[in-house]
Motif scaffolding. Structure first.
Motif, PDB file in Angstrom:
ATOM      1  N   LYS A  37      81.873  15.035  24.567  1.00 60.43           N
ATOM      2  CA  LYS A  37      82.491  15.222  25.884  1.00 60.43           C
ATOM      3  C   LYS A  37      82.793  16.700  26.122  1.00 60.43           C
ATOM      4  O   LYS A  37      82.560  17.216  27.213  1.00 60.43           O
ATOM      5  CB  LYS A  37      83.772  14.395  25.980  1.00 60.43           C
ATOM      6  CG  LYS A  37      84.390  14.395  27.345  1.00 60.43           C
ATOM      7  CD  LYS A  37      85.569  13.455  27.427  1.00 60.43           C
ATOM      8  CE  LYS A  37      86.148  13.467  28.827  1.00 60.43           C
ATOM      9  NZ  LYS A  37      87.258  12.536  28.975  1.00 60.43           N
ATOM     10  N   ALA A  38      83.296  17.377  25.102  1.00 63.47           N
ATOM     11  CA  ALA A  38      83.584  18.809  25.225  1.00 63.47           C
ATOM     12  C   ALA A  38      82.298  19.595  25.485  1.00 63.47           C
ATOM     13  O   ALA A  38      82.277  20.517  26.310  1.00 63.47           O
ATOM     14  CB  ALA A  38      84.277  19.324  23.967  1.00 63.47           C
ATOM     15  N   GLN A  39      81.211  19.218  24.831  1.00 63.58           N
ATOM     16  CA  GLN A  39      79.932  19.899  25.041  1.00 63.58           C
ATOM     17  C   GLN A  39      79.411  19.662  26.461  1.00 63.58           C
ATOM     18  O   GLN A  39      78.881  20.566  27.094  1.00 63.58           O
ATOM     19  CB  GLN A  39      78.897  19.434  24.010  1.00 63.58           C
ATOM     20  CG  GLN A  39      79.195  19.885  22.594  1.00 63.58           C
ATOM     21  CD  GLN A  39      79.242  21.398  22.481  1.00 63.58           C
ATOM     22  OE1 GLN A  39      78.405  22.104  23.009  1.00 63.58           O
ATOM     23  NE2 GLN A  39      80.238  21.908  21.777  1.00 63.58           N
ATOM     24  N   GLU A  40      79.586  18.430  26.967  1.00 58.56           N
ATOM     25  CA  GLU A  40      79.156  18.130  28.335  1.00 58.56           C
ATOM     26  C   GLU A  40      79.975  18.930  29.350  1.00 58.56           C
ATOM     27  O   GLU A  40      79.427  19.467  30.309  1.00 58.56           O
ATOM     28  CB  GLU A  40      79.307  16.629  28.613  1.00 58.56           C
ATOM     29  CG  GLU A  40      78.309  15.762  27.872  1.00 58.56           C
ATOM     30  CD  GLU A  40      78.608  14.273  27.992  1.00 58.56           C
ATOM     31  OE1 GLU A  40      79.581  13.894  28.686  1.00 58.56           O
ATOM     32  OE2 GLU A  40      77.871  13.488  27.375  1.00 58.56           O
ATOM     33  N   GLN A  41      81.285  19.020  29.131  1.00 56.78           N
ATOM     34  CA  GLN A  41      82.142  19.787  30.021  1.00 56.78           C
ATOM     35  C   GLN A  41      81.766  21.268  29.983  1.00 56.78           C
ATOM     36  O   GLN A  41      81.732  21.940  31.018  1.00 56.78           O
ATOM     37  CB  GLN A  41      83.609  19.604  29.663  1.00 56.78           C
ATOM     38  CG  GLN A  41      84.152  18.233  30.017  1.00 56.78           C
ATOM     39  CD  GLN A  41      85.581  18.035  29.528  1.00 56.78           C
ATOM     40  OE1 GLN A  41      86.048  18.752  28.646  1.00 56.78           O
ATOM     41  NE2 GLN A  41      86.252  17.041  30.092  1.00 56.78           N
ATOM     42  N   LYS A  42      81.482  21.761  28.799  1.00 58.89           N
ATOM     43  CA  LYS A  42      81.090  23.165  28.650  1.00 58.89           C
ATOM     44  C   LYS A  42      79.788  23.438  29.396  1.00 58.89           C
ATOM     45  O   LYS A  42      79.680  24.427  30.123  1.00 58.89           O
ATOM     46  CB  LYS A  42      80.914  23.495  27.160  1.00 58.89           C
ATOM     47  CG  LYS A  42      80.472  24.904  26.890  1.00 58.89           C
ATOM     48  CD  LYS A  42      80.253  25.145  25.418  1.00 58.89           C
ATOM     49  CE  LYS A  42      79.642  26.513  25.186  1.00 58.89           C
ATOM     50  NZ  LYS A  42      79.261  26.714  23.789  1.00 58.89           N
ATOM     51  N   GLN A  44      78.600  21.758  31.927  1.00 54.81           N
ATOM     52  CA  GLN A  44      78.863  21.640  33.360  1.00 54.81           C
ATOM     53  C   GLN A  44      79.530  22.913  33.884  1.00 54.81           C
ATOM     54  O   GLN A  44      79.155  23.430  34.939  1.00 54.81           O
ATOM     55  CB  GLN A  44      79.750  20.427  33.632  1.00 54.81           C
ATOM     56  CG  GLN A  44      79.989  20.160  35.094  1.00 54.81           C
ATOM     57  CD  GLN A  44      80.861  18.933  35.321  1.00 54.81           C
ATOM     58  OE1 GLN A  44      81.496  18.435  34.419  1.00 54.81           O
ATOM     59  NE2 GLN A  44      80.883  18.466  36.550  1.00 54.81           N
ATOM     60  N   LEU A  45      80.512  23.436  33.166  1.00 53.65           N
ATOM     61  CA  LEU A  45      81.178  24.669  33.583  1.00 53.65           C
ATOM     62  C   LEU A  45      80.213  25.851  33.585  1.00 53.65           C
ATOM     63  O   LEU A  45      80.256  26.698  34.481  1.00 53.65           O
ATOM     64  CB  LEU A  45      82.379  24.952  32.685  1.00 53.65           C
ATOM     65  CG  LEU A  45      83.569  24.009  32.846  1.00 53.65           C
ATOM     66  CD1 LEU A  45      84.621  24.304  31.791  1.00 53.65           C
ATOM     67  CD2 LEU A  45      84.161  24.127  34.237  1.00 53.65           C
ATOM     68  N   GLN A  48      78.044  25.550  36.660  1.00 56.83           N
ATOM     69  CA  GLN A  48      78.806  25.915  37.850  1.00 56.83           C
ATOM     70  C   GLN A  48      78.970  27.434  37.938  1.00 56.83           C
ATOM     71  O   GLN A  48      78.846  28.020  39.013  1.00 56.83           O
ATOM     72  CB  GLN A  48      80.178  25.244  37.857  1.00 56.83           C
ATOM     73  CG  GLN A  48      80.140  23.763  38.159  1.00 56.83           C
ATOM     74  CD  GLN A  48      81.509  23.114  38.033  1.00 56.83           C
ATOM     75  OE1 GLN A  48      82.454  23.711  37.504  1.00 56.83           O
ATOM     76  NE2 GLN A  48      81.623  21.882  38.488  1.00 56.83           N
TER      77      GLN A  48
END
Length: 135
Positions: A37-42, A44-45, A48
């Motif tokens: 999840k942390a890798q996916e958020q990273k 995505q950020l 962006q």
């Protein structure tokens, strides 16, 4: 009695090991999910941020093209002690702004209230197009 108590101890030990192994597997699975999840958020950020950087670079390139070709010749002025109302601000536009350039005028909340050009102020209350940038 020794033999049966030995079997009970070994079954209890085996049961304890199974419980410990299941807790370890559950903990590892939770950690793996949290890491994913942390890798996916990273990711995505980062995407962006790349998109915002691309937008900023495009806006800068457009502004530079306008400046080079003198398509738009606009400045801005913020009047700190004025809030948009029905009465325009009283300013010596001839001396406060460059008469040869269109200057967009903003109130203290950065709302466009008009524009000044050739020493004249065009108020948004009387001229709906006063805040438009025309090339």
């Amino acid at each position: 009695m020794n033999i049966s108590s030995g079997k009970i101890v070994s079954f209890a030990s085996l049961g304890g090991l199974v419980v410990i192994a299941s807790f370890s597997a559950t903990d590892a699975a939770l950690r793996q999910r949290a890491w994913q999840k942390a890798q996916e958020q990273k990711a995505q950020l980062e995407s962006q941020a790349d998109l915002e950087q691309t937008k900023a670079e495009q806006a800068k390139a457009i502004a530079q093209a306008y400046e080079r070709n003198q398509i738009a010749n606009v400045e801005a002025l913020i009047i700190r002690d004025y809030t948009l109302s029905e009465v325009p601000p009283v300013v010596d536009w001839q001396h406060v702004t460059d008469p040869s350039r269109k200057t967009l005028i903003y109130d203290q909340y950065r709302r466009c209230i008009g524009s000044a050009f050739n020493g004249q102020f065009n108020f948004i209350q009387t001229d709906n197009q006063a805040c438009e940038v025309t090339p």
